[in-house]
Enzyme design. Structure first.
Site, PDB file in Angstrom:
ATOM      1  N   TYR A 251       0.809  -1.223   0.000  1.00 46.37           N
ATOM      2  CA  TYR A 251       0.000   0.000   0.000  1.00 46.37           C
ATOM      3  C   TYR A 251       0.839   1.269   0.000  1.00 46.37           C
ATOM      4  O   TYR A 251       0.500   2.259  -0.639  1.00 46.37           O
ATOM      5  CB  TYR A 251      -0.883   0.041   1.255  1.00 46.37           C
ATOM      6  CG  TYR A 251      -2.043  -0.913   1.229  1.00 46.37           C
ATOM      7  CD1 TYR A 251      -3.061  -0.771   0.275  1.00 46.37           C
ATOM      8  CD2 TYR A 251      -2.155  -1.940   2.157  1.00 46.37           C
ATOM      9  CE1 TYR A 251      -4.143  -1.637   0.252  1.00 46.37           C
ATOM     10  CE2 TYR A 251      -3.235  -2.811   2.134  1.00 46.37           C
ATOM     11  CZ  TYR A 251      -4.219  -2.657   1.184  1.00 46.37           C
ATOM     12  OH  TYR A 251      -5.286  -3.506   1.157  1.00 46.37           O
ATOM     13  N   SER A 282      -1.379  -6.394  -6.961  1.00 46.96           N
ATOM     14  CA  SER A 282      -1.430  -5.266  -6.021  1.00 46.96           C
ATOM     15  C   SER A 282      -2.081  -5.724  -4.729  1.00 46.96           C
ATOM     16  O   SER A 282      -2.909  -6.643  -4.741  1.00 46.96           O
ATOM     17  CB  SER A 282      -2.272  -4.130  -6.597  1.00 46.96           C
ATOM     18  OG  SER A 282      -3.657  -4.416  -6.489  1.00 46.96           O
ATOM     19  N   ASP A 283      -1.733  -5.117  -3.628  1.00 47.70           N
ATOM     20  CA  ASP A 283      -2.523  -5.356  -2.423  1.00 47.70           C
ATOM     21  C   ASP A 283      -3.937  -4.840  -2.733  1.00 47.70           C
ATOM     22  O   ASP A 283      -4.145  -4.041  -3.651  1.00 47.70           O
ATOM     23  CB  ASP A 283      -1.920  -4.651  -1.195  1.00 47.70           C
ATOM     24  CG  ASP A 283      -2.354  -5.339   0.102  1.00 47.70           C
ATOM     25  OD1 ASP A 283      -3.377  -6.056   0.103  1.00 47.70           O
ATOM     26  OD2 ASP A 283      -1.667  -5.171   1.124  1.00 47.70           O
ATOM     27  N   CYS A 284      -4.914  -5.324  -1.952  1.00 47.36           N
ATOM     28  CA  CYS A 284      -6.296  -5.085  -2.358  1.00 47.36           C
ATOM     29  C   CYS A 284      -6.683  -3.615  -2.180  1.00 47.36           C
ATOM     30  O   CYS A 284      -6.663  -3.097  -1.066  1.00 47.36           O
ATOM     31  CB  CYS A 284      -7.206  -6.051  -1.624  1.00 47.36           C
ATOM     32  SG  CYS A 284      -6.729  -7.741  -2.052  1.00 47.36           S
ATOM     33  N   ALA A 286      -4.898  -1.228  -3.621  1.00 45.10           N
ATOM     34  CA  ALA A 286      -3.695  -0.395  -3.675  1.00 45.10           C
ATOM     35  C   ALA A 286      -3.570   0.421  -4.965  1.00 45.10           C
ATOM     36  O   ALA A 286      -2.964   1.494  -4.962  1.00 45.10           O
ATOM     37  CB  ALA A 286      -2.441  -1.243  -3.469  1.00 45.10           C
TER      38      ALA A 286
END
Ligand SMILES: *[C@@H]1O[C@H](CO)[C@@H](O)[C@H](O)[C@H]1NC(C)=O
Ligand SMILES: *[C@@H]1O[C@H](CO)[C@@H](O)[C@H](O)[C@H]1NC(C)=O
Ligand SMILES: *[C@@H]1O[C@H](CO)[C@@H](O)[C@H](O)[C@H]1NC(C)=O
Ligand SMILES: *[C@@H]1O[C@H](CO)[C@@H](O)[C@H](O)[C@H]1NC(C)=O
Ligand SMILES: *[C@@H]1O[C@H](CO)[C@@H](O)[C@H](O)[C@H]1NC(C)=O
Ligand SMILES: *[C@@H]1O[C@H](CO)[C@@H](O)[C@H](O)[C@H]1NC(C)=O
Ligand SMILES: *[C@@H]1O[C@H](CO)[C@@H](O)[C@H](O)[C@H]1NC(C)=O
Length: 733
Positions: A251, A282-284, A286
């Site tokens: 993030y 990607s992080d969720c 992000a």
């Protein structure tokens, strides 16, 4: 079984079944259609190329989010990329509980498993989790792409997700990552059992601190030296030695660039330098954060372009799926940018065997009976037993079942069950709390909470104090829970919460006033370090158990009563409480005084990294006669590999396991105080001995300079393996 309790929580999550995409015979999805992408004799590269040539741009874009759409025209089902399996297959969008499978095995939280300092255990847990993942996936209840392991470094004890990691040391974390990933992904050269994801790349370790920093908008200012020396090594190992199939970007920003659009990190370093060849997710949320939290981009199309060009292939979320077409239409990206990402994603699905018949691949078809087996339950128990750390013992432990048959179990975590799992809830078949653990040993147990974990009021103290008067021993189970530290929640201080220290003081006073004082054993549950100065002065013995998983209570009882000889070691420095006033939470520097982690901290910790006692004693000696000093002359292509052969004798009266830790320090200016370079764990019967070897390779002698360059410099290096020492002098030729 208890699993039904959790079904409500899981209901409503997206259910995606993993089907074979190309079906027999011979790979036809409609009459007269036998596409190359279904031909298992061709390379994945050629098959993906063929598949891409058949997809429309809309179809390609529909694949760029964690919920990838079905392409019915080609018989390709939808796919949910988001599965979680930190310490057991866990509730996530990719998991569908409630069919034939309702439970999974809950291994200890990672910080606890890391305390075992047992590389084979890391591997075996990876293997067990992926076997259960296959059990779900192959029976239509789950995906095969797991957002695990979390290999960030615990820079600061306040971090709420420290518990998800292997702690503060880059070498231990690297070993955890490599072994876990190898165990999880399998060792076939073509196919993967599951795909693991090393996360969160990079320099992520802050959730939501009181001063307003939140992970989604945090800009980590990190020097090149700290990146190369502390924040990158576990990721490098995860790729180069672990062969991980996926990396997740984090993030936060690093030096002004959000990680998910950082082409230097993702393309130049991970792909070109380390040869990462999987997909980057990607992080969720992000990608959305790049524009809306970091304000790094100002329009959706620019954000999509920054993400795809910056190396993020898959967006956990739907930002790409929503905005990629606009970005294409106005020229921010080309079809090449989309093909690159989609190609990597379909390559991953092919590596998982999803396009091939079970008979042509090694990892299908797993039956449902591989999930939650007796063998996995035993492994969860073994991991808890091996990971409990005995921090202090004034000779009162172990207790004896005869002399201490009647015990008082008090404190806020005595009934902890869900708490013992830590973050990422696994639907365990049973959870053995500390009270359950003691009861299962046939002991006479009286118990009282005293207060809850936050411990704001003293109303319950008196009941607890009353119980200890009749007991032969007192076990106080204290510490934290997910209300104090978890994802999105950091701690504000590192003391035991509220009035917990006061509770312990009251217990000690009560015991001191008895005619014959009985032992006071303090057990601490927590996912990161706690200032235990007060416990240290009040308790006869202290155990740190992290979050020990489904069988935690049983393992705690067995260690306290000596059925299991403790062998865990701390994967974290336990600092005094004032420490956090001296280090600004948002400062990423490892060296800024008084320094972070055992590698740089110059003051006295409450308990140091690597600390952990046993009920027996071990003596180490060099197996072969050694000179005190070894000289090494280095040239440009130096390849150091020093083998330290050690004989370990169990000189005590109890059998037990010991982890032998090897550290290196040097006289190179600016080098860390000392660093772990290898460790090994062995079990030794009483009065027996075993031989082990630790290895020091180039990495042990590499220092990182201010420009982030890795060098092996001439100088004096001190090797310390427990109390054995050896000097190595490196000279230029
Ligand atoms: C699931 O359970 C049903 C009913 O018990 C059984 O008929 C079916 O074969 C099971 N499926 C699998 C994949 O085990
Ligand atoms: C590959 O993994 C399997 C399953 O754990 C194991 O039995 C086998 O020995 C491994 N093969 C190699 C070459 O490591
Ligand atoms: C595409 O459109 C967005 C706004 O919708 C704009 O910010 C961006 O600069 C445009 N890109 C190009 C290449 O025109
Ligand atoms: C956990 O313990 C609480 C309190 O003892 C109990 O109410 C709850 O049912 C337990 N939950 C599970 C999943 O065992
Ligand atoms: C080697 O180390 C041992 C133990 O520390 C010491 O007694 C001995 O004097 C040393 N020998 C040399 C030659 O330095
Ligand atoms: C380390 O873990 C492995 C795998 O679970 C286990 O077989 C072994 O006994 C453990 N080693 C020690 C010394 O406890
Ligand atoms: C290491 O410690 C053990 C016991 O504590 C002792 O017997 C042994 O001599 C020590 N070895 C060295 C090299 O100091």
């Amino acid at each position: 079984m208890n699993c039904k309790l959790f079904l409500l929580a899981a209901a409503g999550l997206l259910c995606v079944s993993v089907a074979q995409y190309c079906t027999e015979p011979p790979y036809k999805t409609r009459p007269n259609f036998t596409p190359a992408y279904c031909n298992y004799r061709l390379s994945f590269k050629d098959r993906v190329k063929d598949l891409l040539s058949r997809l429309t741009l809309e179809e390609k874009i529909s694949q760029l989010g964690n919920s990838a759409s079905a392409i019915d025209r080609l018989g390709i089902p939808g796919y949910q990329w988001w599965s979680e399996g930190l310490h057991g297959v866990a509730v996530s969008p990719g998991l569908h509980l409630g069919g034939n499978l309702t439970c999974t095995t809950s291994f200890p939280q990672i910080i606890t498993t890391a305390s075992s300092f047992n590389k084979s255990l890391f591997y075996e847990i990876g293997e067990a989790v992926s076997t259960e993942a296959r059990g779900f996936a192959d029976n239509g209840q789950g995906g095969l792409t797991y957002f695990t392991p979390n290999i960030n470094i615990v820079r600061d004890p306040r971090w709420g997700r420290g518990q998800e990691t292997a702690g503060e040391d880059p070498y231990l974390t690297s070993q955890y990552a490599v072994n876990l990933v190898r165990g999880a992904q399998g060792n076939d050269s073509e196919y993967k059992k599951i795909i693991a994801t090393c996360k969160h790349f990079a320099a992520y370790d802050l959730e939501s601190y009181i001063n307003g920093d939140v992970r989604d908008s945090f800009n980590a200012e990190v020097t090149k030296q700290d990146l190369e020396e502390t924040y990158f090594p576990a990721f490098r190992s995860c790729v180069t030695a672990g062969g991980v199939g996926s990396i997740m970007c984090s993030y936060n920003s690093v030096n002004g660039v959000p990680s998910c659009v950082d082409g230097v990190f993702n393309n130049k370093i991970a792909r070109n330098k380390w040869k990462f060849d999987g997909y980057l997710v990607s992080d969720c949320g992000a990608i959305d954060d790049v524009m809306n939290k970091h304000h790094y981009t100002s329009t959706p199309t620019d954000t999509v372009a920054a993400g795809l060009k910056g190396g993020t292939d898959l967006n956990c979320g739907s930002f790409y799926q929503t905005h990629a077409m606009d970005a294409f239409l106005n020229g921010s990206i080309t079809e090449v940018d989309i093909d690159r990402a989609v190609g990597r994603l379909f390559t991953a699905r092919m590596r998982l065997g999803l396009f091939d018949l079970p008979k042509y691949q090694p990892y299908s078809y797993f039956n449902t009976d591989v999930v939650n087996t007796k063998q996995h339950q035993d492994l969860a128990l073994q991991a808890a037993r091996e990971s409990i750390v005995l921090l202090q013992n004034n000779g009162k432990l172990p207790l004896s079942y005869e002399d201490h048959h009647k015990i008082a179990v008090v404190g806020p975590n005595i009934l902890a069950n869900v708490t013992m799992q830590g973050i990422s809830q696994v639907i365990a078949p049973y959870l053995i709390s500390p009270v359950d653990g003691f009861k299962s040993k046939g002991l006479h147990v009286t118990y009282s909470l005293g207060c809850d974990v936050k411990c704001i009021v003293t109303d319950g103290f008196h009941d607890a104090f009353k119980l200890v008067k009749d007991a032969k021993a007192v076990v106080a189970v204290m510490g934290l829970d997910q209300g104090i530290e978890r994802e999105t929640v950091d701690r504000e201080d590192i003391f035991l919460p509220g009035l917990q220290d006061k509770f312990l003081l009251g217990l000690r006073d009560t015991l001191t006033n008895l005619q014959s004082p009985v032992p006071l054993i303090v057990v601490i549950m927590s996912g990161s370090s706690v200032d235990l100065s007060e416990s240290k002065s009040l308790a006869d013995a202290i155990l740190w158990v992290g979050y020990p998983g489904q069988s935690g209570g049983q393992a705690i009882a067995e260690v306290i009563y000596g059925e299991v000889n403790p062998s865990g070691r701390l994967p974290l420095t336990f600092y005094p409480g004032e420490y956090i006033d001296l280090v600004a939470y948002r400062h990423m520097s490892m060296r800024e005084p008084p320094g972070r982690t055992y590698r740089f901290y110059t003051e006295n910790p409450v308990f140091p990294f690597g600390h952990g006692l046993s009920y027996t004693t071990f003596e180490l000696s060099w197996t072969n006669k050694m000179n005190n000093v070894t000289e090494i002359v280095i040239s440009d292509s130096v390849d150091i590999n020093i083998d330290f052969d050690i004989t370990v004798v169990n000189t005590g009266y109890l059998s037990g396991a010991v982890s032998v830790l090897g550290y290196v320090s040097s006289n190179i200016p600016d080098a860390p105080l000392r660093e772990l370079f290898d460790f090994d764990k062995v079990f030794i019967d009483k009065y027996e001995s075993k031989k082990i070897s630790l290895f020091a390779t180039n990495d042990a002698f590499t220092t990182v300079d201010e420009k982030g360059r890795r060098n092996i410099l001439p100088g004096e290096y001190d090797i310390a393996i427990e109390n054995l020492s050896h000097k190595i002098i490196i000279k230029n030729n």
